[in-house]
Design a protein around this motif. Structure first.
Motif, PDB file in Angstrom:
ATOM      1  N   HIS A 155       0.835  -1.209   0.000  1.00  0.00           N
ATOM      2  CA  HIS A 155       0.000   0.000   0.000  1.00  0.00           C
ATOM      3  C   HIS A 155       0.869   1.258   0.000  1.00  0.00           C
ATOM      4  O   HIS A 155       0.467   2.297  -0.541  1.00  0.00           O
ATOM      5  N   LEU A 156       2.053   1.157   0.604  1.00  0.00           N
ATOM      6  CA  LEU A 156       2.902   2.344   0.775  1.00  0.00           C
ATOM      7  C   LEU A 156       3.891   2.531  -0.367  1.00  0.00           C
ATOM      8  O   LEU A 156       4.441   3.622  -0.538  1.00  0.00           O
ATOM      9  N   THR A 157       4.134   1.464  -1.125  1.00  0.00           N
ATOM     10  CA  THR A 157       5.125   1.517  -2.200  1.00  0.00           C
ATOM     11  C   THR A 157       4.436   2.023  -3.465  1.00  0.00           C
ATOM     12  O   THR A 157       4.240   1.278  -4.419  1.00  0.00           O
ATOM     13  N   ALA A 158       4.081   3.283  -3.482  1.00  0.00           N
ATOM     14  CA  ALA A 158       3.271   3.801  -4.577  1.00  0.00           C
ATOM     15  C   ALA A 158       3.445   5.304  -4.660  1.00  0.00           C
ATOM     16  O   ALA A 158       3.839   5.954  -3.691  1.00  0.00           O
ATOM     17  N   TRP A 228      -5.741   7.809  12.038  1.00  0.00           N
ATOM     18  CA  TRP A 228      -5.001   8.068  10.804  1.00  0.00           C
ATOM     19  C   TRP A 228      -4.731   6.786  10.032  1.00  0.00           C
ATOM     20  O   TRP A 228      -4.510   5.728  10.615  1.00  0.00           O
ATOM     21  N   VAL A 229      -4.723   6.909   8.717  1.00  0.00           N
ATOM     22  CA  VAL A 229      -4.345   5.796   7.846  1.00  0.00           C
ATOM     23  C   VAL A 229      -3.240   6.309   6.932  1.00  0.00           C
ATOM     24  O   VAL A 229      -3.479   7.139   6.057  1.00  0.00           O
ATOM     25  N   ARG A 230      -2.024   5.835   7.148  1.00  0.00           N
ATOM     26  CA  ARG A 230      -0.881   6.335   6.381  1.00  0.00           C
ATOM     27  C   ARG A 230      -1.071   6.040   4.904  1.00  0.00           C
ATOM     28  O   ARG A 230      -1.416   4.922   4.525  1.00  0.00           O
ATOM     29  N   GLN A 231      -0.866   7.062   4.097  1.00  0.00           N
ATOM     30  CA  GLN A 231      -0.999   6.922   2.651  1.00  0.00           C
ATOM     31  C   GLN A 231       0.382   6.968   1.996  1.00  0.00           C
ATOM     32  O   GLN A 231       1.327   7.503   2.573  1.00  0.00           O
ATOM     33  N   GLY A 234       5.134   8.188  -2.364  1.00  0.00           N
ATOM     34  CA  GLY A 234       5.990   8.107  -3.544  1.00  0.00           C
ATOM     35  C   GLY A 234       7.453   8.152  -3.165  1.00  0.00           C
ATOM     36  O   GLY A 234       7.894   7.416  -2.283  1.00  0.00           O
TER      37      GLY A 234
END
Lengths: 396, 396
Positions: A155-158, A228-231, A234
């Motif tokens: 989810h974070l590798t984007a 919170w939901v970490r987004q 990049g």
């Protein structure tokens, strides 16, 4: 490269049996073997199916030269009575066994931890699986890509707001690697604790999903306290600027960390933007974060005019931390990698001279190349030695 | 959650001093502390600057509740005579010290390994740095992002042929984490070897770059033999199809591993493409790889019609391995994470009830929540206990 183990390695004398295949368990035991343990890899008569993965030369797996190094290999049919007897005998003399079958498989064939520990109460049994030995997903098939997705990493590798392309994978078998690393740490810790007192073994339960999840930093705690939901961010960092990855004239990318006040000033001077250097809006990290797109565009306008290696040289001359995104050729040729002996030339009897990455542990008195004692062997190469010399079975 | 250490934890009795800051060394010692070691974290009088990172509540770092858990904290000025004396005394009674200052710093202030080992020849000294204790880059500042780039990982974390956006970072401090994990393994291994014979300590040299580089699989060996340079593959795998990550109706992504013959047939049936299921071009993995874009488009045409969770439920019902890309909320709420106790509710005296990720090691007789004995404490919270009860200094 030495063929005999040396007393200089810390795990010399630790006896480990690997009932492993593919990546996670074999990576665990390779780390233990690099540190000096005696690892006996038990493979099915046709060999670990991993040997068929990736590049082959003369019918031999190239990756296995590394993945199987410093281990002995025996072939056994675990479902046969002879196979079970030999595995039991190997575990009876071992400190630890590491396995990554599907949960329940070893029990079904009569080689579960209770059976093995009945013969050897000090045995440490490390089990690695996709989801763990219990819980509702335990029987799902374990795929590294899914461990990476479910553990929270993918989810974070984007790149934020980018929807034409899916978030890329990490590019390596990261969830297997992490589980293997944690398993190695847990095995040695259990052996240290056992040898210090009590003498009892343990059963350890490692899994891909929670190994990935363990790296989620403060995200779970922030989620619980604030919702919170970490987004994904990049290549940037939301709380520091300018730090990002920039395109160069040769199509390569350059990672630049220019986010302290002093480094920022040097970076702006180098790219000929003293106006931005002296701009009062940019005097603090907070101000720079608020104008990060403007700074990123100014930096990219400069990097686009130069090949990545040249831009890196100029910035390093100005003491601005940066690195192009190294590919494996960059790693192999880098003078620092050479000076640290991270690229070892070793003789592989199956492949000829090959390059191996040195183990990531340097220690006083042991060169990294000295930790590579032999390369990955053919399946069953050590049957005779292990069955007759180590287990003491009479020769027919 | 228990406040007292338990004899059930494998590293109980191992004494570790942390001269660490930010991530790599503190992550190493947190793993050791989770496994039962006594870890004394030495911070400067103002506290580890890491405490200022990220979300704060009531002036306390949220991430530090996890990052500092199970450790004692003392504050010392390492440049003062009193600070040096106390660090030396702490190391004299310790099994290991873990540090991540810039190379050469401890020597300059008179606390180098030779000095510390003169007092305690069995001391294991683990050093973690960006590039290692020697080599031409040793004095460069260590940034996690640069370790990730130079170790070869960032080059691979990208979509092929995509140039509008830079390759994203891994999204977590992966290079620090990997170096910390390897350091923990090396420390316990060195202690096991020392206690088994000889009694001599070691100096261990871990670095971010080679920790990342160690995960490059067979790439270096392939490069040496064939000149190959592995290129990024995005969310796909070049040698298996269909396996990719697909867009869903709610803007989320679904990772699907549909690349065995049987799973492929089930997947195509589920998405209503029995024509592709029965297409002789797609009968083998090789044929499917040759037509992967066609398969990916067919699968995406189906996933785009459904929210990710619903598509996942349908595919799981058909026994097709898949997972949406979990964010931290998905992790926190997942029934398997709950059943495995991976999300622990603990009382933090500074923050109230908080969620902690359980340690990634399960072991028989120890629940994962029992490994969280206390949460990260204020800087210097244990000065009195450590200086007077442990070091035996007289109270003024």
């Amino acid at each position: 490269m030495r063929r005999e183990s040396r007393s200089l390695l810390p795990l010399e004398g630790l006896k480990v049996v690997e009932l492993g295949h593919y990546i996670a368990a074999p990576f665990c035991t390779r780390l233990l073997a690099d540190l000096g343990a005696e690892v006996i890899k038990v493979e099915p008569p046709g060999g670990d199916p991993f040997r068929g993965w990736g590049a082959q030369k003369d019918g031999h797996s190239v990756w296995f030269s590394v993945h199987g190094r410093n281990k002995l290999s025996v072939t056994l049919d675990l479902k046969s009575e002879e196979g079970k007897r030999r595995v039991t005998a190997l575990c009876a003399r071992a400190d630890a066994v590491v396995e990554n079958f599907r949960p329940g498989y070893l029990e079904r064939i009569g080689l579960g931890p209770a059976t093995l520990q009945a013969e050897n109460p000090g045995l440490v049994v490390a089990r690695i699986s996709g989801y763990g030995q219990d819980g509702p997903y335990r029987d799902k098939p374990a795929f590294g890509a899914i461990g990476e997705a479910m553990g929270g990493l993918r989810h974070l590798t984007a790149n934020p707001g980018q929807h034409e392309y899916p978030p890329p994978r990490c590019g390596v078998s990261i969830s297997d690697d992490l589980a293997g690393m944690y398993a190695a740490l847990a095995v040695v810790s259990a052996c240290w604790g056992r040898d210090r007192g009590g003498g009892k073994g343990r059963v350890l339960d490692l899994d891909l999903v929670s190994s990935v999840f363990s790296l989620m930093e403060g995200m779970l705690t922030e989620h619980g306290l604030f919702g919170w939901v970490r987004q994904p961010q990049g290549a940037a960092i939301a709380t520091a600027a300018p730090t990002n990855t920039y395109p160069c004239a040769d199509g390569r990318w350059l990672c630049i960390a220019g986010n302290s006040d002093l480094i920022y000033a040097r970076l702006m001077t180098m790219i000929g933007r003293s106006d931005l250097r002296d701009d009062p809006r940019m005097a603090t990290n907070g101000g720079r974060c608020a104008h990060a797109p403007e700074l990123d565009e100014a930096i990219a306008a400069w990097t686009r005019t130069l090949p990545a290696a040249e831009a890196q040289d100029l910035l390093e001359g100005a003491e601005v931390p940066c690195s192009r995104l190294y590919d494996i050729k960059d790693c192999a040729e880098d003078p620092h990698f050479q000076a640290r002996h991270l690229v070892a030339r070793v003789q592989d009897p199956l492949l000829g001279e090959v390059l191996h990455p040195a183990p990531p542990f340097r220690m006083d008195g042991v060169g990294p190349e000295e930790m590579i004692r032999w390369t990955g062997r053919e399946a069953g190469a050590d049957n005779d030695r292990v069955f007759h010399e180590i287990l003491g079975e009479p020769r027919a």
